[in-house]
Design a protein around this motif. Sequence first.
Motif, PDB file in Angstrom:
ATOM      1  N   GLY A 183      15.370 -17.339   8.838  1.00  0.00           N
ATOM      2  CA  GLY A 183      14.927 -16.836   7.541  1.00  0.00           C
ATOM      3  C   GLY A 183      14.239 -17.885   6.688  1.00  0.00           C
ATOM      4  O   GLY A 183      14.396 -19.095   6.877  1.00  0.00           O
ATOM      5  N   GLY A 184      13.470 -17.407   5.721  1.00  0.00           N
ATOM      6  CA  GLY A 184      12.712 -18.300   4.854  1.00  0.00           C
ATOM      7  C   GLY A 184      13.581 -19.214   4.017  1.00  0.00           C
ATOM      8  O   GLY A 184      13.291 -20.405   3.860  1.00  0.00           O
ATOM      9  N   LYS A 185      14.677 -18.675   3.474  1.00  0.00           N
ATOM     10  CA  LYS A 185      15.581 -19.480   2.657  1.00  0.00           C
ATOM     11  C   LYS A 185      16.213 -20.586   3.488  1.00  0.00           C
ATOM     12  O   LYS A 185      16.324 -21.741   3.049  1.00  0.00           O
ATOM     13  N   ALA A 186      16.641 -20.241   4.705  1.00  0.00           N
ATOM     14  CA  ALA A 186      17.258 -21.240   5.578  1.00  0.00           C
ATOM     15  C   ALA A 186      16.252 -22.309   5.983  1.00  0.00           C
ATOM     16  O   ALA A 186      16.573 -23.500   6.026  1.00  0.00           O
ATOM     17  N   GLN A 187      15.035 -21.894   6.284  1.00  0.00           N
ATOM     18  CA  GLN A 187      14.004 -22.858   6.659  1.00  0.00           C
ATOM     19  C   GLN A 187      13.719 -23.825   5.512  1.00  0.00           C
ATOM     20  O   GLN A 187      13.543 -25.022   5.721  1.00  0.00           O
ATOM     21  N   LYS A 188      13.707 -23.306   4.295  1.00  0.00           N
ATOM     22  CA  LYS A 188      13.485 -24.159   3.131  1.00  0.00           C
ATOM     23  C   LYS A 188      14.585 -25.207   3.015  1.00  0.00           C
ATOM     24  O   LYS A 188      14.333 -26.378   2.709  1.00  0.00           O
ATOM     25  N   GLN A 189      15.828 -24.790   3.284  1.00  0.00           N
ATOM     26  CA  GLN A 189      16.950 -25.728   3.222  1.00  0.00           C
ATOM     27  C   GLN A 189      16.858 -26.788   4.314  1.00  0.00           C
ATOM     28  O   GLN A 189      17.089 -27.979   4.080  1.00  0.00           O
ATOM     29  N   LEU A 190      16.499 -26.375   5.530  1.00  0.00           N
ATOM     30  CA  LEU A 190      16.372 -27.322   6.640  1.00  0.00           C
ATOM     31  C   LEU A 190      15.289 -28.362   6.353  1.00  0.00           C
ATOM     32  O   LEU A 190      15.474 -29.554   6.604  1.00  0.00           O
ATOM     33  N   TRP A 191      14.170 -27.908   5.829  1.00  0.00           N
ATOM     34  CA  TRP A 191      13.096 -28.849   5.488  1.00  0.00           C
ATOM     35  C   TRP A 191      13.532 -29.791   4.360  1.00  0.00           C
ATOM     36  O   TRP A 191      13.147 -30.961   4.348  1.00  0.00           O
ATOM     37  N   ALA A 192      14.315 -29.282   3.435  1.00  0.00           N
ATOM     38  CA  ALA A 192      14.804 -30.141   2.342  1.00  0.00           C
ATOM     39  C   ALA A 192      15.714 -31.234   2.891  1.00  0.00           C
ATOM     40  O   ALA A 192      15.625 -32.404   2.475  1.00  0.00           O
ATOM     41  N   TRP A 193      16.595 -30.888   3.825  1.00  0.00           N
ATOM     42  CA  TRP A 193      17.452 -31.895   4.447  1.00  0.00           C
ATOM     43  C   TRP A 193      16.630 -32.894   5.253  1.00  0.00           C
ATOM     44  O   TRP A 193      16.907 -34.097   5.258  1.00  0.00           O
TER      45      TRP A 193
END
Length: 357
Positions: A183-193
């Motif tokens: 999902g988009g929200k999860a991908q955003k979190q992974l990229w932030a990490w």
Amino acid sequence: MIDCQSGGSRQFAGVLKPALKKDALEDPVGFRRALRAWFEKEGKDYPWRRTRDPYAILVSEVMLQQTQIAAVLGRGFYARFMERFPDTRTLASAEDDVLLKTWEGLGYYRRARMLREAARVVEEQCGGEFPKDHQAVLGLPGVGRYTAGAVMSFAYDEAQPLVDGNVARVLARLMDFSEEIDGGKAQKQLWAWAEELLDRAYPRIYNSALMELGQTFCRTGQPDCLECPVAKFCRTRHPAELPKKAKRVKVTELDEHVVFAERDGCVLLKKLEAGRREGMWRLPERAAAEVADWALLHRRKYGITRYRVTLHVHADEGIEAGEGEVWQPHADVPGLVMPPADRAALAAVTGDAEEIA
């Protein structure tokens, strides 16, 4: 808060997983050092790691999007492509038949055409000089956030975060992230990490190491936590259960019916003019009802995206050449670009092992 249970290890799948001792986000320097120390000692030697040529790195990244490293190297795809198209100039001017033949066996032929389009942009808009700006690289045809970051970090040692399938798996386990990573929200979190943990002093080494960690110790399924060089930074108790992914799209079963027609040393083939196989030659297809009573010479299964296809090869019962179908001399067939299933079926019918080459 992180649940740091007492004790040196946690049980999973019959073995012991090292317990969390340090949080990667709280001790990013220690995490980077541990990862770098392992990679500098154990990192694998790949051709694209021996170069700083952004074009060569781009080629490797595009090939590896849908193909395993073992296949790209073991079957000589990368070396063959770079020998035929050593730079953007030669690739930009490549004819379709030559390009697809060089790419043959890798599948997803749209990748080859997008690489050529990127090469043409470099030649026509950048004077033949590969861009060194991240946004310019990101603007090349077929280049997304991951690929642009890979080119910038591996070619120019620029600090750019990367999240591919391997990195996403590592981060999901490292952070005990239980959301579906598609999902988009999860991908955003992974990229932030990925951004937060990035080693800005050694981005080329760090990104290579993080990706290789996912290929080796932190692999799909049951990881090797006991040998993992950064296990003490890993939050999860159940690594084999991560990452979570959305349910796979149901596979659809399809039947294809083609005809093997041979006359005067020639075989009837059709060149496809549209779709994912555009520019490729294959055995002429016919409706199931038309060939229902024709002898079956060969049957094989193959997969393509979300389809599981059964290819039926029928004997010639007086077939006439249709639109776009050409009688090709047998001697010319090895030089034509064909889908792997058609080439293998043709080899099986003719008994000619060279057809597969």
